[in-house]
Structures are given as structure tokens and as C-alpha cells.
Motif scaffolding. Structure first.
Motif, PDB file in Angstrom:
ATOM      1  N   LYS A 141      12.078  10.016   2.905  1.00 51.39           N
ATOM      2  CA  LYS A 141      13.271   9.462   3.303  1.00 51.39           C
ATOM      3  C   LYS A 141      13.462   8.670   4.597  1.00 51.39           C
ATOM      4  N   ASP A 142      12.742   9.424   5.760  1.00 51.33           N
ATOM      5  CA  ASP A 142      13.006   9.148   7.135  1.00 51.33           C
ATOM      6  C   ASP A 142      11.616   8.660   7.740  1.00 51.33           C
ATOM      7  N   TYR A 143      10.659   8.013   6.979  1.00 53.02           N
ATOM      8  CA  TYR A 143       9.484   7.432   7.234  1.00 53.02           C
ATOM      9  C   TYR A 143       9.715   6.681   8.280  1.00 53.02           C
ATOM     10  N   GLU A 144       8.882   6.425   9.494  1.00 50.12           N
ATOM     11  CA  GLU A 144       8.917   5.304  10.548  1.00 50.12           C
ATOM     12  C   GLU A 144       7.467   4.952  10.570  1.00 50.12           C
ATOM     13  N   MET A 191       0.849  -1.190   0.046  1.00 47.51           N
ATOM     14  CA  MET A 191       0.002   0.085  -0.018  1.00 47.51           C
ATOM     15  C   MET A 191       0.971   1.187  -0.105  1.00 47.51           C
ATOM     16  N   GLY A 192       0.407   2.395  -0.356  1.00 52.53           N
ATOM     17  CA  GLY A 192       0.849   3.622  -0.304  1.00 52.53           C
ATOM     18  C   GLY A 192       0.744   4.315   1.302  1.00 52.53           C
ATOM     19  N   ARG A 193       1.889   5.127   1.503  1.00 49.83           N
ATOM     20  CA  ARG A 193       1.624   5.629   2.817  1.00 49.83           C
ATOM     21  C   ARG A 193       0.372   6.305   3.288  1.00 49.83           C
ATOM     22  N   THR A 200       1.295  -8.929   6.675  1.00 46.00           N
ATOM     23  CA  THR A 200       2.602  -8.285   6.381  1.00 46.00           C
ATOM     24  C   THR A 200       2.422  -7.108   5.522  1.00 46.00           C
ATOM     25  N   HIS A 201       2.905  -5.935   6.237  1.00 41.95           N
ATOM     26  CA  HIS A 201       2.567  -4.535   5.587  1.00 41.95           C
ATOM     27  C   HIS A 201       3.814  -4.060   4.892  1.00 41.95           C
ATOM     28  N   ILE A 202       3.732  -3.689   3.615  1.00 40.47           N
ATOM     29  CA  ILE A 202       4.687  -3.052   2.703  1.00 40.47           C
ATOM     30  C   ILE A 202       4.349  -1.745   2.383  1.00 40.47           C
ATOM     31  N   ILE A 203       4.876  -0.756   2.990  1.00 43.80           N
ATOM     32  CA  ILE A 203       4.330   0.841   2.844  1.00 43.80           C
ATOM     33  C   ILE A 203       5.215   1.495   1.812  1.00 43.80           C
ATOM     34  N   ILE A 204       4.760   1.993   0.783  1.00 42.95           N
ATOM     35  CA  ILE A 204       5.425   2.785  -0.086  1.00 42.95           C
ATOM     36  C   ILE A 204       5.536   4.348  -0.036  1.00 42.95           C
ATOM     37  N   THR A 205       6.731   4.788   0.086  1.00 42.87           N
ATOM     38  CA  THR A 205       6.495   6.390   0.375  1.00 42.87           C
ATOM     39  C   THR A 205       7.959   6.821  -0.214  1.00 42.87           C
ATOM     40  N   ARG A 206       7.801   8.044  -0.567  1.00 38.04           N
ATOM     41  CA  ARG A 206       8.987   8.723  -0.902  1.00 38.04           C
ATOM     42  C   ARG A 206       9.794   9.317   0.290  1.00 38.04           C
ATOM     43  N   CYS A 258       6.406  -3.830  10.084  1.00 37.03           N
ATOM     44  CA  CYS A 258       6.225  -3.057   8.727  1.00 37.03           C
ATOM     45  C   CYS A 258       7.265  -2.930   7.862  1.00 37.03           C
ATOM     46  N   PHE A 259       7.249  -3.096   6.415  1.00 43.08           N
ATOM     47  CA  PHE A 259       8.474  -2.828   5.463  1.00 43.08           C
ATOM     48  C   PHE A 259       8.127  -1.446   4.990  1.00 43.08           C
ATOM     49  N   ILE A 260       9.265  -0.611   4.824  1.00 49.53           N
ATOM     50  CA  ILE A 260       9.178   0.612   3.836  1.00 49.53           C
ATOM     51  C   ILE A 260      10.119   0.583   2.952  1.00 49.53           C
ATOM     52  N   VAL A 261       9.486   0.971   1.688  1.00 47.12           N
ATOM     53  CA  VAL A 261      10.283   0.691   0.521  1.00 47.12           C
ATOM     54  C   VAL A 261       9.919   2.214  -0.190  1.00 47.12           C
ATOM     55  N   ASN A 262      10.599   2.765  -1.397  1.00 49.01           N
ATOM     56  CA  ASN A 262      10.366   3.897  -2.156  1.00 49.01           C
ATOM     57  C   ASN A 262       9.638   3.612  -3.461  1.00 49.01           C
ATOM     58  N   ASN A 263       9.281   2.411  -3.948  1.00 47.46           N
ATOM     59  CA  ASN A 263       8.525   2.301  -5.116  1.00 47.46           C
ATOM     60  C   ASN A 263       7.953   0.788  -5.185  1.00 47.46           C
TER      61      ASN A 263
END
Length: 161
Positions: free
Chosen positions: A66-69, A42-44, A58-64, A74-79
Motif C-alpha cells: 500500500k505504501d510503496y514509493e 513490471m512487478g515490484r 515510462t515505468h508502471i510497477i505492480i505491487t500489493r 514511475c507509476f504504482i498500481v495494485n494490479n
């Protein structure tokens, strides 16, 4: 398998002000049944629309950002490409929104689970228009409105042709 899951109105509305524009308890139950035990992408803003992470997923969060917590687990990715790379290859993975993530993923998913809400609403986020030459309807189940559901709705399952 990569699957989109969404609830959309007749005019492809998804939501307004980062919120759903209807309350359909049976659709929530279906969403939970289909996505439990799976990775969800999902998006942020979609993630932030939840009061807390959804259990047993299991959450994968897409965000641009840089310091998103995000919360532990939860996993944070940029694309989207990096999000998909984190997912198991032999399991169903669900793309759960929002509008921009649906647009980015619509041409690479193999299946689409739509709850079509039979109303048109004002919204600021929309689902992409489906090219029905590329998608085959394989399941359809109508649910009339009742005391818990203000609108008629239909579950639709499409697979890539």
C-alpha cells in the motif's frame, strides 16, 4: 498493442534470486531498442532488480504494498488491469516481468518477444509454457555464442493466432 518481452532458457527459466542467470549484451541492446520510448509494465521485484529506472521509458510497477514509493516518473498500481489502463491505447506497451506478471498477462497480450537462451539452468522464476496452437512464430534469428555471450540464443517473435 500489448507485448511480452522476456529472455528464457530451454527449461523456461527466467531468473534466480531476483537476478538474470546469464549475461547477454546483445539481448540487452535488443531489449533497449524495442522498449525505449515506451511504457513498460513490471512487478515490484523486477523493478527492484534494476539499479535505477531504465532511461527513456515510462515505468508502471505492480505491487500489493500500500505504501510503496518509487522514484519520480514511475507509476504504482495494485494490479495488471490498472497498469494497462494507464498506458496509451495506440502504442506498443511492453510487459517485462517477472514470472507472476507474465502468467497474468500471457492470455491478453497480442505479441511475445522471446530470447530463447539455449541452456537449461537452475531457477526460482519461470516463464509460462506457450501454447503453440495459440501463437504463430513470425520471426526467428539465431545467435551463436562468442567471446561476449556464453550461450547460443535465438530471438523469437510470436503473434496471437
Amino acid at each position: 498493442m500489448l507485448t511480452i518481452i522476456a529472455a528464457t532458457s530451454e527449461n523456461n527459466a527466467l531468473g534466480k534470486d531476483n537476478q538474470l542467470v546469464w549475461h547477454l549484451p546483445d539481448d540487452f541492446k535488443r531489449f533497449k531498442a524495442l522498449t525505449s520510448g515506451h511504457y513498460i509494465i513490471m512487478g515490484r521485484r523486477t523493478f527492484e532488480s534494476f539499479p535505477k529506472p531504465l532511461p527513456n521509458r515510462t515505468h508502471i510497477i505492480i505491487t500489493r504494498q500500500k505504501d510503496y514509493e518509487a522514484p519520480e516518473g514511475c507509476f504504482i498500481v495494485n494490479n495488471l488491469t490498472n497498469a494497462i489502463a494507464l498506458c496509451p491505447k495506440n502504442e506498443e506497451v511492453f510487459v517485462i516481468g517477472g514470472g507472476e506478471i507474465y502468467k497474468q498477462s500471457i492470455n491478453i497480450v497480442q505479441k511475445i518477444e522471446i530470447t530463447k537462451v539455449h541452456t537449461s539452468v537452475e531457477a526460482d522464476t519461470f516463464f509460462p509454457v506457450l501454447d503453440l496452437k495459440r501463437w504463430k512464430l513470425v520471426f526467428e534469428e539465431f545467435h551463436p555464442k562468442d567471446e561476449k555471450h556464453a550461450f547460443d540464443f535465438t530471438y523469437l517473435t510470436y503473434v496471437k493466432r
